[in-house]
Design a protein around this motif. Structure first.
Motif, PDB file in Angstrom:
ATOM      1  N   GLY A  32      78.408  80.285 -37.793  1.00 18.67           N
ATOM      2  CA  GLY A  32      79.772  79.921 -38.196  1.00 18.67           C
ATOM      3  C   GLY A  32      80.431  79.023 -37.166  1.00 18.67           C
ATOM      4  O   GLY A  32      81.654  79.085 -36.978  1.00 18.67           O
ATOM      5  N   GLU A  33      79.633  78.198 -36.496  1.00 22.61           N
ATOM      6  CA  GLU A  33      80.150  77.343 -35.427  1.00 22.61           C
ATOM      7  C   GLU A  33      79.866  75.864 -35.726  1.00 22.61           C
ATOM      8  O   GLU A  33      79.237  75.529 -36.729  1.00 22.61           O
ATOM      9  N   LEU A  34      80.308  75.023 -34.819  1.00 21.07           N
ATOM     10  CA  LEU A  34      80.066  73.575 -34.918  1.00 21.07           C
ATOM     11  C   LEU A  34      79.278  73.118 -33.688  1.00 21.07           C
ATOM     12  O   LEU A  34      79.384  73.718 -32.627  1.00 21.07           O
ATOM     13  N   PRO A  35      78.519  72.034 -33.818  1.00 22.07           N
ATOM     14  CA  PRO A  35      77.768  71.532 -32.666  1.00 22.07           C
ATOM     15  C   PRO A  35      78.671  70.812 -31.662  1.00 22.07           C
ATOM     16  O   PRO A  35      79.810  70.448 -31.975  1.00 22.07           O
ATOM     17  N   ALA A  36      78.147  70.591 -30.483  1.00 23.76           N
ATOM     18  CA  ALA A  36      78.912  69.982 -29.376  1.00 23.76           C
ATOM     19  C   ALA A  36      79.590  68.674 -29.753  1.00 23.76           C
ATOM     20  O   ALA A  36      80.693  68.380 -29.288  1.00 23.76           O
ATOM     21  N   CYS A  37      78.940  67.872 -30.615  1.00 21.47           N
ATOM     22  CA  CYS A  37      79.472  66.535 -30.918  1.00 21.47           C
ATOM     23  C   CYS A  37      80.787  66.561 -31.701  1.00 21.47           C
ATOM     24  O   CYS A  37      81.419  65.525 -31.868  1.00 21.47           O
ATOM     25  N   TYR A  38      81.236  67.724 -32.156  1.00 23.79           N
ATOM     26  CA  TYR A  38      82.546  67.821 -32.801  1.00 23.79           C
ATOM     27  C   TYR A  38      83.679  67.901 -31.773  1.00 23.79           C
ATOM     28  O   TYR A  38      84.840  67.742 -32.118  1.00 23.79           O
ATOM     29  N   PHE A  39      83.346  68.172 -30.527  1.00 23.28           N
ATOM     30  CA  PHE A  39      84.372  68.496 -29.540  1.00 23.28           C
ATOM     31  C   PHE A  39      84.626  67.355 -28.555  1.00 23.28           C
ATOM     32  O   PHE A  39      83.733  66.553 -28.259  1.00 23.28           O
ATOM     33  N   SER A  40      85.854  67.342 -28.042  1.00 20.71           N
ATOM     34  CA  SER A  40      86.214  66.381 -26.992  1.00 20.71           C
ATOM     35  C   SER A  40      85.406  66.726 -25.742  1.00 20.71           C
ATOM     36  O   SER A  40      84.867  67.831 -25.617  1.00 20.71           O
ATOM     37  N   GLU A  41      85.365  65.795 -24.806  1.00 20.29           N
ATOM     38  CA  GLU A  41      84.612  66.024 -23.560  1.00 20.29           C
ATOM     39  C   GLU A  41      85.094  67.300 -22.865  1.00 20.29           C
ATOM     40  O   GLU A  41      84.300  68.112 -22.395  1.00 20.29           O
ATOM     41  N   GLU A  42      86.396  67.482 -22.834  1.00 24.48           N
ATOM     42  CA  GLU A  42      86.987  68.646 -22.169  1.00 24.48           C
ATOM     43  C   GLU A  42      86.600  69.960 -22.857  1.00 24.48           C
ATOM     44  O   GLU A  42      86.191  70.922 -22.216  1.00 24.48           O
ATOM     45  N   LYS A  43      86.722  69.996 -24.178  1.00 23.55           N
ATOM     46  CA  LYS A  43      86.407  71.223 -24.925  1.00 23.55           C
ATOM     47  C   LYS A  43      84.913  71.499 -24.954  1.00 23.55           C
ATOM     48  O   LYS A  43      84.488  72.654 -24.958  1.00 23.55           O
ATOM     49  N   GLU A  44      84.123  70.450 -24.969  1.00 24.23           N
ATOM     50  CA  GLU A  44      82.663  70.646 -24.997  1.00 24.23           C
ATOM     51  C   GLU A  44      82.219  71.458 -23.796  1.00 24.23           C
ATOM     52  O   GLU A  44      81.349  72.320 -23.907  1.00 24.23           O
ATOM     53  N   LYS A  45      82.839  71.200 -22.660  1.00 22.66           N
ATOM     54  CA  LYS A  45      82.450  71.865 -21.406  1.00 22.66           C
ATOM     55  C   LYS A  45      82.730  73.364 -21.405  1.00 22.66           C
ATOM     56  O   LYS A  45      82.246  74.085 -20.532  1.00 22.66           O
ATOM     57  N   THR A  46      83.541  73.851 -22.337  1.00 21.35           N
ATOM     58  CA  THR A  46      83.828  75.289 -22.400  1.00 21.35           C
ATOM     59  C   THR A  46      82.680  76.041 -23.065  1.00 21.35           C
ATOM     60  O   THR A  46      82.616  77.264 -22.997  1.00 21.35           O
ATOM     61  N   TYR A  47      81.806  75.319 -23.767  1.00 26.56           N
ATOM     62  CA  TYR A  47      80.678  75.896 -24.524  1.00 26.56           C
ATOM     63  C   TYR A  47      81.156  76.803 -25.654  1.00 26.56           C
ATOM     64  O   TYR A  47      80.371  77.548 -26.217  1.00 26.56           O
ATOM     65  N   ASP A  48      82.439  76.775 -25.946  1.00 26.81           N
ATOM     66  CA  ASP A  48      82.971  77.538 -27.085  1.00 26.81           C
ATOM     67  C   ASP A  48      82.852  76.642 -28.317  1.00 26.81           C
ATOM     68  O   ASP A  48      83.592  75.678 -28.464  1.00 26.81           O
ATOM     69  N   ARG A  49      81.877  76.945 -29.174  1.00 28.00           N
ATOM     70  CA  ARG A  49      81.598  76.105 -30.348  1.00 28.00           C
ATOM     71  C   ARG A  49      82.253  76.647 -31.622  1.00 28.00           C
ATOM     72  O   ARG A  49      81.875  76.276 -32.727  1.00 28.00           O
ATOM     73  N   SER A  50      83.228  77.542 -31.454  1.00 33.01           N
ATOM     74  CA  SER A  50      83.868  78.133 -32.624  1.00 33.01           C
ATOM     75  C   SER A  50      84.748  77.124 -33.356  1.00 33.01           C
ATOM     76  O   SER A  50      85.263  76.158 -32.763  1.00 33.01           O
ATOM     77  N   ILE A  51      84.937  77.374 -34.660  1.00 33.46           N
ATOM     78  CA  ILE A  51      85.790  76.515 -35.476  1.00 33.46           C
ATOM     79  C   ILE A  51      87.234  76.615 -34.975  1.00 33.46           C
ATOM     80  O   ILE A  51      87.962  75.637 -34.946  1.00 33.46           O
ATOM     81  N   SER A  52      87.598  77.802 -34.521  1.00 35.65           N
ATOM     82  CA  SER A  52      88.952  77.984 -34.016  1.00 35.65           C
ATOM     83  C   SER A  52      89.196  77.132 -32.764  1.00 35.65           C
ATOM     84  O   SER A  52      90.263  76.535 -32.597  1.00 35.65           O
ATOM     85  N   ASN A  53      88.213  77.012 -31.899  1.00 34.21           N
ATOM     86  CA  ASN A  53      88.346  76.131 -30.720  1.00 34.21           C
ATOM     87  C   ASN A  53      88.449  74.677 -31.167  1.00 34.21           C
ATOM     88  O   ASN A  53      89.186  73.890 -30.573  1.00 34.21           O
TER      89      ASN A  53
END
Ligand code: SF4
Length: 56
Positions: A32-53
């Motif tokens: 129920g998550e998304l891959p790293a490429c959906y996230f900004s550079e900053e958010k990607e670094k949190t490793y939180d791949r949840s839709i809520s993030n």
């Protein structure tokens, strides 16, 4: 399915699926998550791949 390795993966987590988009997407989709490429550079670094993030 043979997954063709991509060079432009932005994921910074040490992972054997890095660049293998079909495996990466299938893995996160199952959780129920998304891959790293959906996230900004900053958010990607949190490793939180949840839709809520992704949404906040
Ligand atoms: S997004 Fe997830 S599955 Fe994909 S390479 Fe990064 S850690 Fe691995």
């Amino acid at each position: 399915m043979t997954c063709k390795k991509q060079k432009d993966c932005n994921c910074s987590y040490p992972c054997d699926k890095k660049g293998l988009c079909c495996e990466c997407i299938a893995y996160h989709r199952k959780r129920g998550e998304l891959p790293a490429c959906y996230f900004s550079e900053e958010k990607e670094k949190t490793y939180d791949r949840s839709i809520s993030n992704y949404l906040h």
